[in-house]
Design a protein around this motif. Structure first.
Motif, PDB file in Angstrom:
ATOM      1  N   GLY A   1      45.424  45.385  37.099  1.00 37.24           N
ATOM      2  CA  GLY A   1      44.255  44.702  37.634  1.00 37.24           C
ATOM      3  C   GLY A   1      42.952  45.279  37.122  1.00 37.24           C
ATOM      4  O   GLY A   1      42.750  45.411  35.921  1.00 37.24           O
ATOM      5  N   ASP A   2      42.106  45.675  38.047  1.00 39.01           N
ATOM      6  CA  ASP A   2      40.788  46.186  37.662  1.00 39.01           C
ATOM      7  C   ASP A   2      40.731  47.716  37.626  1.00 39.01           C
ATOM      8  O   ASP A   2      39.656  48.299  37.685  1.00 39.01           O
ATOM      9  CB  ASP A   2      39.701  45.615  38.572  1.00 39.01           C
ATOM     10  N   GLN A   3      41.888  48.367  37.498  1.00 43.54           N
ATOM     11  CA  GLN A   3      41.891  49.821  37.364  1.00 43.54           C
ATOM     12  C   GLN A   3      41.105  50.218  36.122  1.00 43.54           C
ATOM     13  O   GLN A   3      41.098  49.506  35.117  1.00 43.54           O
ATOM     14  CB  GLN A   3      43.319  50.362  37.253  1.00 43.54           C
ATOM     15  N   ILE A   4      40.485  51.371  36.199  1.00 44.75           N
ATOM     16  CA  ILE A   4      39.635  51.866  35.125  1.00 44.75           C
ATOM     17  C   ILE A   4      40.293  53.081  34.474  1.00 44.75           C
ATOM     18  O   ILE A   4      40.901  53.922  35.141  1.00 44.75           O
ATOM     19  CB  ILE A   4      38.242  52.260  35.685  1.00 44.75           C
ATOM     20  N   TYR A   5      40.143  53.171  33.162  1.00 42.00           N
ATOM     21  CA  TYR A   5      40.595  54.332  32.403  1.00 42.00           C
ATOM     22  C   TYR A   5      39.351  55.066  31.924  1.00 42.00           C
ATOM     23  O   TYR A   5      38.428  54.448  31.380  1.00 42.00           O
ATOM     24  CB  TYR A   5      41.447  53.900  31.201  1.00 42.00           C
ATOM     25  N   GLY A   6      39.327  56.363  32.112  1.00 42.78           N
ATOM     26  CA  GLY A   6      38.152  57.130  31.708  1.00 42.78           C
ATOM     27  C   GLY A   6      36.962  56.782  32.577  1.00 42.78           C
ATOM     28  O   GLY A   6      37.093  56.551  33.774  1.00 42.78           O
ATOM     29  N   GLU A   7      35.828  56.721  31.966  1.00 44.50           N
ATOM     30  CA  GLU A   7      34.584  56.485  32.710  1.00 44.50           C
ATOM     31  C   GLU A   7      34.399  55.030  33.114  1.00 44.50           C
ATOM     32  O   GLU A   7      33.976  54.735  34.210  1.00 44.50           O
ATOM     33  CB  GLU A   7      33.381  56.950  31.882  1.00 44.50           C
ATOM     34  N   ASN A   8      34.678  54.103  32.194  1.00 46.10           N
ATOM     35  CA  ASN A   8      34.335  52.711  32.504  1.00 46.10           C
ATOM     36  C   ASN A   8      35.094  51.692  31.669  1.00 46.10           C
ATOM     37  O   ASN A   8      34.570  50.624  31.386  1.00 46.10           O
ATOM     38  CB  ASN A   8      32.824  52.504  32.313  1.00 46.10           C
ATOM     39  N   GLN A   9      36.307  52.000  31.266  1.00 41.42           N
ATOM     40  CA  GLN A   9      37.073  51.064  30.448  1.00 41.42           C
ATOM     41  C   GLN A   9      38.216  50.480  31.256  1.00 41.42           C
ATOM     42  O   GLN A   9      38.868  51.191  32.025  1.00 41.42           O
ATOM     43  CB  GLN A   9      37.628  51.772  29.221  1.00 41.42           C
ATOM     44  N   LEU A  10      38.458  49.188  31.081  1.00 39.09           N
ATOM     45  CA  LEU A  10      39.609  48.591  31.735  1.00 39.09           C
ATOM     46  C   LEU A  10      40.876  49.304  31.259  1.00 39.09           C
ATOM     47  O   LEU A  10      40.968  49.741  30.111  1.00 39.09           O
ATOM     48  CB  LEU A  10      39.698  47.104  31.439  1.00 39.09           C
ATOM     49  N   TYR A  11      41.845  49.404  32.140  1.00 36.21           N
ATOM     50  CA  TYR A  11      43.062  50.156  31.850  1.00 36.21           C
ATOM     51  C   TYR A  11      43.798  49.619  30.632  1.00 36.21           C
ATOM     52  O   TYR A  11      44.491  50.354  29.931  1.00 36.21           O
ATOM     53  CB  TYR A  11      43.973  50.158  33.081  1.00 36.21           C
ATOM     54  N   GLU A  12      43.644  48.345  30.351  1.00 35.89           N
ATOM     55  CA  GLU A  12      44.310  47.744  29.203  1.00 35.89           C
ATOM     56  C   GLU A  12      43.990  48.490  27.910  1.00 35.89           C
ATOM     57  O   GLU A  12      44.823  48.584  27.011  1.00 35.89           O
ATOM     58  CB  GLU A  12      43.917  46.276  29.065  1.00 35.89           C
ATOM     59  N   ARG A  13      42.804  49.045  27.817  1.00 33.25           N
ATOM     60  CA  ARG A  13      42.427  49.766  26.597  1.00 33.25           C
ATOM     61  C   ARG A  13      43.345  50.964  26.367  1.00 33.25           C
ATOM     62  O   ARG A  13      43.765  51.226  25.238  1.00 33.25           O
ATOM     63  CB  ARG A  13      40.976  50.204  26.672  1.00 33.25           C
ATOM     64  N   HIS A  14      43.649  51.708  27.425  1.00 32.43           N
ATOM     65  CA  HIS A  14      44.572  52.832  27.304  1.00 32.43           C
ATOM     66  C   HIS A  14      45.965  52.337  26.917  1.00 32.43           C
ATOM     67  O   HIS A  14      46.601  52.896  26.014  1.00 32.43           O
ATOM     68  CB  HIS A  14      44.640  53.626  28.605  1.00 32.43           C
ATOM     69  N   LEU A  15      46.428  51.304  27.582  1.00 33.83           N
ATOM     70  CA  LEU A  15      47.760  50.775  27.283  1.00 33.83           C
ATOM     71  C   LEU A  15      47.854  50.334  25.825  1.00 33.83           C
ATOM     72  O   LEU A  15      48.840  50.640  25.141  1.00 33.83           O
ATOM     73  CB  LEU A  15      48.090  49.614  28.221  1.00 33.83           C
TER      74      LEU A  15
END
Length: 155
Positions: free
Chosen positions: A14-28
């Protein structure tokens, strides 16, 4: 399967964040990009998309087995932390990977993506460096040498 895994993971996080302000999809996506350097195995790539769903979302292992395969569910389970403190969580992952060695490549791709994303000197960077020896003992023998070399370069 990989596209379904991506969609499933993006919706689950959903709207989980990775790092400071990136949508989690970026990490995935970063984890998937790393793992594709060493495999085209659809189940391993699907597990890379899904690797944090059991840990960070309401997803259950049965959901993954039903939607994908028993192998994908097992791979994701093997890289899922259990415990109250970081050391317990990592020990659980290491034990499960020893029983499911294919999951080591998923965990390595996750660690490479995390180390590459962590700013030098940050708390995350220091934590990964502090875990380096134990991580190597648990993971290195199960992954290609050039994959391990990428992690070494990222440190």
């Amino acid at each position: 399967m990989q596209d379904r895994a991506r969609s499933f993971a993006v919706i689950a996080h959903g709207d989980q964040i990775y790092g400071e302000n990136q949508l989690y999809e970026r990490h995935l996506a970063a984890v998937v990009k790393v793992i594709r350097d060493w495999t085209d195995d659809a189940e391993l790539i699907s597990a890379a998309w899904l690797h944090d769903t059991l840990e960070d979302t309401p997803t259950r292992i049965d959901d993954l087995a039903d939607q994908f395969s028993e192998r994908v569910a097992s791979l994701v389970w093997a890289v899922t932390a259990e415990g109250d403190v970081r050391a317990e969580k990592m020990d659980a992952i290491y034990r499960k990977i020893a029983a499911c060695p294919d999951a080591a490549l998923v965990k390595l791709a996750d660690r490479v993506a995390n180390v590459e994303a962590a700013p030098a000197g940050s708390n995350h960077s220091r934590r990964y460096i502090g875990e380096r020896e134990a991580f190597e003992q648990a993971i290195r023998s199960f992954v290609p040498a050039d994959a391990w070399d990428r992690l070494d370069r990222a440190y």
